[in-house]
Design an enzyme around this catalytic site. Structure first.
Site, PDB file in Angstrom:
ATOM      1  CB  CYS A  96      16.730  37.831   5.214  1.00 13.22           C
ATOM      2  SG  CYS A  96      18.312  37.397   4.470  1.00 13.22           S
ATOM      3  CG  HIS A 192      18.846  40.610   8.352  1.00 13.84           C
ATOM      4  ND1 HIS A 192      18.026  39.594   8.746  1.00 13.84           N
ATOM      5  CD2 HIS A 192      19.745  40.065   7.521  1.00 13.84           C
ATOM      6  CE1 HIS A 192      18.429  38.477   8.187  1.00 13.84           C
ATOM      7  NE2 HIS A 192      19.471  38.728   7.427  1.00 13.84           N
TER       8      HIS A 192
END
Ligand code: GLN
Length: 241
Positions: A96, A192
């Site tokens: 991310c 994530h």
């Protein structure tokens, strides 16, 4: 014991640590230990000197725009050494905010954050956030890759290879149908933490690449991934089937 050892460098856990990206470290360590491969993690906080020659896998986690702007100053100081490591086939998993920082820049409404320029990609903030579960089909795994994404930036990967094709969710920019990037032994992804516990084959891909680079060969003993496969299948069936 196999006599082999993997050293993981966790970069800037003081700032880049959203959503438990640290779970990826625990997964890499444990899957090595189960196979009799010694594993060690070294945490580098902002300002610490980093000896990349000692590292086999580097984890760059996620962060908010504010944290990315702070960390970017430290990253630029180590850019040369980090680039040498990547070009020498060093293994990197960047998640991310960390994924965005691999590229040339991340343009936000509050200004542009300069990236590491390790991979020829760039990110621009656009209207709305892309938040949902996500499922991919990736060449790096037989199983689907499952995860969760939450990002305002849209990443454009030019001619680079994506990490996967989106089966459910938004991915890099919500339009291309692709997610993440793979460049040499670097994986950048919006998925994530804990990405690797849910996707053990991606974890083993990273370990295998790291062992091949350090020892020239890597036969990874199969593990009983029955629980991991069930968790993965549950997400796949919920969102794709
Ligand atoms: N700050 C970045 C974005 O919103 C990345 C956030 C994150 O790591 N979740 O696009």
């Amino acid at each position: 014991m196999t006599g082999k050892k993997i050293t993981i460098g966790h970069l800037y856990p003081d700032l880049l640590n959203l959503y438990g990206d640290r779970g990826n470290i625990a997964c890499m360590m444990q899957r090595c230990i189960w196979r009799g491969i010694e594993a060690e993690t070294i945490e580098f906080n902002t300002g610490d000197a980093i000896d990349f020659t000692k590292l086999d896998i580097v984890l760059l986690g996620g962060g908010s725009d504010r944290e990315q702007a702070i960390v970017c100053r430290n990253l630029l100081e180590i850019q040369g050494l980090f680039k040498e490591y990547v070009e020498d086939n060093g293994v990197v998993i960047a998640v991310c905010g960390g994924y965005q920082l691999l590229g040339k820049y991340y343009k936000t409404n509050a200004g542009t954050i300069e990236g590491l320029d390790l991979v020829d990609i760039y990110t621009e903030q656009e209207e709305g956030r892309l938040i949902d579960n996500i499922v991919l089909q990736s060449d790096l795994a037989d199983m689907p890759v499952v995860g969760f994404e939450n990002h305002g930036g849209r990443t454009y990967i030019n001619d680079n290879k994506p990490f996967g094709r989106v089966l459910y969710g938004s991915g890099n920019d919500g339009k291309s149908g692709y997610e993440g990037v793979v460049y040499k032994n670097v994986i950048g992804t919006y998925l994530h933490g804990p990405l690797l516990p849910k996707n053990p084959q991606v974890c083993d891909y990273l370990i295998r690449k790291a062992l091949e680079r350090r020892y020239g060969e890597a036969e990874l003993e199969a593990l009983d991934d029955c629980l991991e496969k069930r968790a993965n299948a549950y997400i796949y069936n919920r969102f794709v089937k």
